[in-house]
Design a protein around this motif. Sequence first.
Motif: not given
Length: 489
Positions: A278-279, A283-285, A445-449
Amino acid sequence: MRDLPFRSAADQLSALASGEVSSRELLEVYLSRIYTHNKTLNAIVTLDVERARRDAGEADAQRVSGAELGPLHGLPITLKDSYETAGLRTVCGRPDLKDNVPDQDAEAVRRLRAAGAVIIGKTNMPPGNQDVQADNPVFGPTRNPWNTARTSGGSAGGGAVATAAGLTALDFGSEIGGSTRIPAHFNGLYGHKATWRSIPLIGHVPYGPGVGRWGELDLACAGAQVREARDLVPVLQATVGTPERDGGFSYTLAPPRADRLGDFRVAVWTDDPACPVDDDAAAAMDDALKALKAAGAKVEVKPTSLPVSMPASHDVFLRLLFGAFTYDRSGLTAASNAALLARVVQRPRGEAMYALRGTFQSHYSWLQADVVRHEIRQRWTEFFRDFDVVLMPVTPTTAPPHHNKLIDRFGRRIQVGGQSRPYWDQVKWSALANVAGSPATTVPVRTGRDGLPVGLQAMGPSGGDLTTVKFAELLGREVEGYQAPPAYV
């Protein structure tokens, strides 16, 4: 001291060495947090308080005496409930083992204790390690600290939650198809799958208890979940090595191939039609690619030299996986068999048919898959002459909602970019390393939506555990990295 339970294990070991905190004090910090938060999270299913306090006290005394200390000396940790622990129940999520109390430690547990680790207790998991969530009829589900309506992942979900929420310094687990990496990704941790057969699994319950403790489940590997990648190094130092029965053979991990992010040769497998992401994963990539390019790393996106397609690798994985699972038939009940057959009729080419065929395959059929497995391993070996790591997703999404179908395992679905996909897509990316026998380390890597953590994983050459760990450590500094779940700070 407020941030102490969320510090890296490496920082805690330094604090223990300097006298900033004692092992007994650190243990009490964790016990207090367990008593406060574990009822909600259901991450730790068995505590060993009396022995942990005694061991912590002995660790403090040894430090004062000037005795030689191991790499985990005085550090309070937890264990996945699939490892035998002497005098402490080992259930493995199975109703038939709910009163099982071994009289000896698993080999890896013995090594952790010898390295000075203080065992707080055991963490939750699915029955027999056979799910990607931590839920079972004995203890119930473990809840994600970022959103308790979401799964912890599995099979080592209890350990991931305990580590993320600051209930333990780290958790030592195992996996056969992403069981350390998937929950690490879902809970915002660094999770590591060790090189196949580098850490003995003697006393790992799916083959036990009793004489079965001496068997080692095919595909299965040890692993750990930590808040900083460098915390994995002392765990590997403590546990890697052949068992005594292998005589004079030795096993030494190769040093990291690079010490700077810009010196790594990185193959990037961003997406695949066999398992779309998913998105949030995309986005993490993107974040990771920006960091790698800024550091000057050699990056090649989906190189044509990838040694295997995902469908080909996954076909071998499923044949080997269900062959391995045939040893533990405790979950084969009339109800589960009926559900399995119903899903075979519903989707004749789905995972249920693979499970049915794999469970009852001939030895000749298994040997055919085994030969292909080793041919794939050789191709990966040749691939890693030109690359140091492969960066790829862990699962298609962030942590999905809890699935309460413990019996009807093949009737579940997940949503990926608004499309219904098989629940077991969650293991496809991770299973690439299981077939290869390679080490792999996740990076938050990050926090998702949806406010949940999103991670990636780096897979490396067999024996290259320190390479994937170092890469994860360096990349983690350039992205979001571990963040404490706000509700548990």
